[in-house]
Enzyme design. Structure first.
Site, PDB file in Angstrom:
ATOM      1  N   ASN A  15       3.866   0.183 -79.696  1.00  0.00           N
ATOM      2  CA  ASN A  15       3.038   0.359 -78.491  1.00  0.00           C
ATOM      3  C   ASN A  15       3.781  -0.035 -77.237  1.00  0.00           C
ATOM      4  OD1 ASN A  15       0.737   1.033 -79.953  1.00  0.00           O
ATOM      5  ND2 ASN A  15      -0.024  -1.071 -80.010  1.00  0.00           N
ATOM      6  N   ASP A  17       2.838  -2.270 -74.276  1.00  0.00           N
ATOM      7  CA  ASP A  17       1.810  -3.289 -74.005  1.00  0.00           C
ATOM      8  C   ASP A  17       1.682  -3.505 -72.502  1.00  0.00           C
ATOM      9  OD1 ASP A  17       1.500  -3.677 -76.716  1.00  0.00           O
ATOM     10  OD2 ASP A  17       2.388  -5.679 -76.756  1.00  0.00           O
ATOM     11  N   ALA A  48       6.361  -2.905 -84.399  1.00  0.00           N
ATOM     12  CA  ALA A  48       7.562  -3.143 -83.592  1.00  0.00           C
ATOM     13  C   ALA A  48       7.817  -4.640 -83.442  1.00  0.00           C
ATOM     14  CB  ALA A  48       7.399  -2.492 -82.226  1.00  0.00           C
ATOM     15  N   GLU A 145      -2.845  -0.891 -87.861  1.00  0.00           N
ATOM     16  CA  GLU A 145      -2.864  -0.082 -86.644  1.00  0.00           C
ATOM     17  C   GLU A 145      -2.296   1.302 -86.934  1.00  0.00           C
ATOM     18  OE1 GLU A 145      -2.664  -2.595 -82.616  1.00  0.00           O
ATOM     19  OE2 GLU A 145      -0.712  -2.002 -83.374  1.00  0.00           O
ATOM     20  N   ASN A 189      -6.137 -12.969 -89.254  1.00  0.00           N
ATOM     21  CA  ASN A 189      -6.465 -14.088 -88.354  1.00  0.00           C
ATOM     22  C   ASN A 189      -7.980 -14.329 -88.442  1.00  0.00           C
ATOM     23  OD1 ASN A 189      -7.774 -12.247 -86.676  1.00  0.00           O
ATOM     24  ND2 ASN A 189      -6.119 -12.156 -85.182  1.00  0.00           N
ATOM     25  N   ALA A 255       1.615 -11.287 -80.264  1.00  0.00           N
ATOM     26  CA  ALA A 255       2.696 -11.246 -81.263  1.00  0.00           C
ATOM     27  C   ALA A 255       2.876 -12.533 -82.055  1.00  0.00           C
ATOM     28  CB  ALA A 255       4.038 -10.843 -80.635  1.00  0.00           C
ATOM     29  N   ALA A 256       2.027 -13.541 -81.823  1.00  0.00           N
ATOM     30  CA  ALA A 256       2.181 -14.794 -82.571  1.00  0.00           C
ATOM     31  C   ALA A 256       1.929 -14.557 -84.063  1.00  0.00           C
ATOM     32  CB  ALA A 256       1.225 -15.845 -82.040  1.00  0.00           C
ATOM     33  N   GLY A 257       0.875 -13.795 -84.350  1.00  0.00           N
ATOM     34  CA  GLY A 257       0.576 -13.497 -85.757  1.00  0.00           C
ATOM     35  C   GLY A 257       1.681 -12.663 -86.389  1.00  0.00           C
ATOM     36  N   ASP A 258       2.210 -11.714 -85.614  1.00  0.00           N
ATOM     37  CA  ASP A 258       3.304 -10.866 -86.119  1.00  0.00           C
ATOM     38  C   ASP A 258       4.524 -11.721 -86.450  1.00  0.00           C
ATOM     39  OD1 ASP A 258       1.704  -8.657 -85.558  1.00  0.00           O
ATOM     40  OD2 ASP A 258       2.492  -8.463 -83.539  1.00  0.00           O
ATOM     41  N   ARG A 291       5.699 -18.423 -74.906  1.00  0.00           N
ATOM     42  CA  ARG A 291       6.395 -17.444 -74.042  1.00  0.00           C
ATOM     43  C   ARG A 291       5.508 -16.225 -73.815  1.00  0.00           C
ATOM     44  NH1 ARG A 291      11.722 -17.334 -77.889  1.00  0.00           N
ATOM     45  NH2 ARG A 291      12.330 -19.474 -77.503  1.00  0.00           N
ATOM     46  N   GLY A 293       4.728 -12.097 -73.527  1.00  0.00           N
ATOM     47  CA  GLY A 293       5.168 -10.800 -74.030  1.00  0.00           C
ATOM     48  C   GLY A 293       4.969 -10.620 -75.521  1.00  0.00           C
ATOM     49  N   SER A 297       8.844 -12.140 -76.954  1.00  0.00           N
ATOM     50  CA  SER A 297       8.526 -13.567 -77.112  1.00  0.00           C
ATOM     51  C   SER A 297       8.920 -14.122 -78.476  1.00  0.00           C
ATOM     52  CB  SER A 297       7.020 -13.773 -76.901  1.00  0.00           C
ATOM     53  OG  SER A 297       6.289 -13.089 -77.899  1.00  0.00           O
TER      54      SER A 297
END
Ligand code: RIB
Length: 315
Positions: A15, A17, A48, A145, A189, A255-258, A291, A293, A297
Site C-alpha cells: 500500500n 500509506d 510490504a 489484506e 491483535n 507496522a508494529a504488528g507486522d 518511530r 511510518g 519504522s
C-alpha cells in the site's frame, strides 16, 4: 541457534500509506471531520512491511503481492528491492490502482485506518503456487489484506510442501478458521481477536478463552495474541503464558504488528525457543512504535540486539 539466513515467503498487501498525525480529539462521528496537524506519505501494506522487516532483520524474504500501473506501485516495489526483498512474485496489474491506506493516529498512539484494496485484491493462489515451486522456503507468512480464497489456498499449498504457516490475522474480520486446519500459528491483535472469536482479550481469562476458540477451530499449533502495550499472550493448546511489552514511548503503532510477527518468525526459523523469540519480537515492535511510518519504522537486527542489551543492563 542456526546461522543461515532464513528463506521466508511472505504473501500479502502493498500500500501507499497516508498517515495523519496530531489529532485534535479522537472521536469518529457521522457528518463530522477529524482534524490533524500534519500528514506524511509512506510505503506500507502488511505484506510490504513484513517483507521489509524480514530483509532488515537479516532474512531472505520473497514477497508475493500486486501493485497497480501507477507510479506508487513501481516506487514501492523498487524500495523493497533496494532493501533486499525478492520482488519477482509482485505482479503489476494494468487496470487497477496500488492499494491505499489512510491511517489516523490517535492521541494514545493507536490508529484508525481506512483501506482501498486495489491491486491487493488481485493476489491469486496461482501466484503463490508459482513462488512456492520456484525455490525452497523455511516458512510462510500471510495476512488478510487480500482475497480470502488466496489466504486459504496459501495455507493448503504450503502444507502440501510441509511448510509451517503463520497467519498475521489483520485487518480485523471474521474468516472461516476451519479452512486453515493444521496451521502452525494464528496471531491476531486485540481488534482482530474480537472479530475472529467474539471475545475481547481484556485480561488473562478472556485471552485464554479467545485462544482456545482459535486453536480449536483451526486445529492450530499455537495462538499468539498481540496485545499492544500489554505485550503478547501465547497459547499452545494446553496453557497460556503472558509476555510483557517493553516500556517505550509510542509515537506511531503502524507496522508494529507486522514487525513483531516477522521478527518472531525469523527467530523461530533460526531455532530459537518461542519465549525467547517472543521477547525478541517484543523488542523489535517496541522500537517500531517509537518511530513514524510503516516500512520506514522497522528496526535492523543490530538495533534490536542493542535495545535488548540496554534492557538487560538496566536490570
Ligand atoms: O499493518 C500496518 C499496515 O496496515 C499499514 O502499512 C497499512 O498499509 C495497512 O495495510
Amino acid at each position: 541457534m542456526a546461522n543461515a539466513a532464513p528463506k521466508l515467503l511472505i504473501v500479502g498487501s502493498i500500500n501507499r500509506d497516508l498517515i495523519f498525525y496530531g489529532p485534535h480529539g479522537s472521536q469518529m462521528k457521522p457528518n463530522a471531520c477529524l482534524v490533524f496537524d500534519s500528514w506524511a506519505a509512506y510505503h506500507g501494506g502488511k505484506g510490504a512491511n513484513q517483507a521489509a522487516a524480514a530483509a532488515v532483520l537479516g532474512a531472505h524474504p520473497t514477497l508475493v503481492g500486486a501493485v497497480g500501473s501507477d507510479p506508487a506501485g513501481e516506487e514501492i516495489a523498487s524500495a523493497l528491492k533496494a532493501l533486499g526483498v525478492d520482488v519477482s512474485g509482485v505482479a503489476r496489474v494494468a487496470d487497477t490502482q496500488t492499494g491505499l491506506s489512510a491511517i489516523f493516529t490517535m492521541p494514545d498512539g493507536s490508529y484508525v485506518g481506512a483501506n482501498v484494496l486495489g491491486a491487493n485484491g488481485r493476489i491469486t493462489p496461482a501466484m503463490v503456487e508459482a513462488a512456492l515451486d520456484a525455490q525452497p522456503f523455511d516458512m510462510v507468512l500471510m495476512q488478510l489484506e487480500m482475497p480470502l480464497e488466496t489466504v486459504y489456498r496459501t495455507h493448503e499449498l504450503a502444507r502440501e510442501r510441509g511448510l509451517r504457516v503463520i497467519l498475521d490475522a489483520g485487518p480485523a474480520q471474521r474468516i472461516d478458521l476451519t479452512r486453515l486446519k493444521g496451521i502452525y500459528m494464528i496471531s491476531p491483535n486485540e481488534a482482530e481477536t474480537e472479530a475472529l472469536t467474539g471475545v475481547v482479550p481484556s485480561d488473562e481469562d478472556s485471552a485464554l478463552k479467545a485462544c482456545r476458540i482459535l486453536v480449536e477451530a483451526a486445529q492450530a499449533r499455537y495462538a499468539l495474541l498481540k496485545l499492544g502495550g500489554r505485550g503478547a499472550y501465547l497459547y499452545d493448546g494446553e496453557r497460556g503464558i503472558s509476555f510483557p511489552a517493553f516500556n517505550v514511548q509510542c509515537v506511531d503503532s503502524t507496522a508494529a504488528g507486522d514487525t513483531f510477527t516477522t521478527a518472531l518468525m525469523m527467530r523461530i526459523c533460526l531455532g530459537e525457543t518461542l519465549p525467547r523469540a517472543i521477547r525478541y519480537a517484543n523488542a523489535a515492535a517496541g522500537l517500531c512504535v517509537s518511530r513514524r511510518g510503516g516500512l520506514a519504522s522497522v528496526p535492523t537486527a543490530d538495533e534490536v540486539s542493542a535495545f535488548l542489551r540496554e534492557q538487560e543492563d538496566a536490570l
